[in-house]
Write an enzyme that holds these catalytic residues in place. Sequence first.
Site, PDB file in Angstrom:
ATOM      1  CG  ASP A 110      29.242 -19.002  12.674  1.00  0.00           C
ATOM      2  OD1 ASP A 110      29.548 -19.715  13.797  1.00  0.00           O
ATOM      3  OD2 ASP A 110      30.223 -18.589  12.715  1.00  0.00           O
TER       4      ASP A 110
ATOM      5  CB  SER B 212      37.463 -21.044  13.307  1.00  0.00           C
ATOM      6  OG  SER B 212      36.656 -21.687  14.371  1.00  0.00           O
TER       7      SER B 212
ATOM      8  CG  HIS C 160      32.269 -22.105  11.996  1.00  0.00           C
ATOM      9  ND1 HIS C 160      32.158 -20.726  12.602  1.00  0.00           N
ATOM     10  CD2 HIS C 160      33.156 -22.548  12.531  1.00  0.00           C
ATOM     11  CE1 HIS C 160      33.740 -20.850  13.427  1.00  0.00           C
ATOM     12  NE2 HIS C 160      33.882 -22.208  13.186  1.00  0.00           N
TER      13      HIS C 160
END
Length: 525
Positions: free
Chosen positions: A395, A338, A456
Amino acid sequence: MMQFSSTVPAHNLHKFQAIRCPSFSFRCQASSSSTFQKPFVSTESTRLHLANLDKLLETQKPVDPPSQLHHHQQHPHQPIINHPKEKKGRSFLEGLNLARLWPEMKANEEMSPRHLNRLQRLLSMTAEYSPRNILGGRWREYHGSNDWKGMLDPLDENLRREVVRYGEFVQAAYQAFHSDPAMSTEEPPHPRHVSLPDRSYRVTKSLYATSSIGLPKWVDDVAPDLGWMTQRSSWVGYVAVCEDRREIARMGRRDIVISLRGTSTCLEWAENMRAQLVDLEDVPEGQGKPKVECGFMSLYKTKGAHVASLSESVVEEVKRLVNLYRGEELSITVTGHSLGATLALLVADEISTCCAGVPPVAVFSFGGPRVGNKAFGDRVTAKNVKVLRIVNSQDVITRVPGIFVSEELDEKIRRVGGGVLEETTPLAYSHVGSELRVQTKMSPYLKPDADMACCHDLEAYLHLVDGFLASNCPFRANAKRSLARLMQDQSANVKKLYTSRAKALTVNLNRQGSISMSNCLPSPS
């Protein structure tokens, strides 16, 4: 980048689907140019699910008999997990008489003792992972010297294990941060303990990220117990180096790992939202100038009150380690999830030319958003930095910042190369490097309509990579990664078939003592 809470309940429970395959022992012959073939899906009885579970675990060793459970030891290459109230090395499910916990079930029809044992093994934190083979003279290939050509679809077995291994280094960064997130504003930070997933590595440097913006003081007054969420500087990762001679021989070189976690504080969230592109400081003016997202650059370059910037810290440590191990075969691997994936790219770009004799630099990123424009991507490529992005098709975070209309349009842009379109828009973002694309829908355990948090989630990413064979093949039959942590963090997104079995065990999965990635902030992991 951003993370989203996994606590949102699913509104609908879909009928369970099981992938039917005549045999899980076949070899998938596929290539990146292969036509994608959806696996045949049916909604038969629970017996079919259990049959598939049986096939999935057919290569696993049986559970240790009760008389030997106290001798069970942790696998040497497993993540280190603290069990404060339980004996070290012992699974939280071991010792249970599973057959007695399902008195209503007919063993011969739906859950035989063999099924119980294998389900217990799958839910155990001691499930075995894929073996580590000797990379030897091919280590540069696995480190991306040829951009992983011919190794991604189908996925090379050794590369799969390396990708999962580097993902576990990022999990260690999350765990270390959330075990003690607060940071004093009055004095330098104290040394931080990191439980590395690989004991052959040693942490040599802690890394901190600082926001250039701040929140009003009244925020801390309103929520004094959550002060760490509003602090400007936070521990964001670490540098570690392999020191075990046997592991160095297996890998073919001494590996230096730089691991970076994702978004966890309010100010990191605020920086994520500053999506305008800014120029790199060390590049002269001119057409096609490399640009990166403002918030990412802020977290990377800003100094804290008592800590250096992430940029300064990582460059200083890389120079030191390169000089310390001069003359040895070295590699630098930067990994992150991320927000950590974006910072990993900025780190790799800078350290690749920070001093003479820098070893090969590769990035393994998970669920990373776009970082900069196409000129920035070209700059990274020109520096011979190798980037492997692990992307879940479902995602959304991997498609921001920048243009995002729909998944279908984004997929078309990705296939034809969106450089021209991207360079003519205000948010002219572009991805960098090679791509390993997985899908939540391919997992036999996750709901096909799993929410954004699950898509995610880092553990979900590692689960999908561990089961990926090729884009036209079903989930890997002998995938051995434990489901325990996935069920702990994403139970709402695991098919009811498996969550109901876990609940029937009357076991609280939180007893494992691991840190949940989704309970820090309403976030995507």
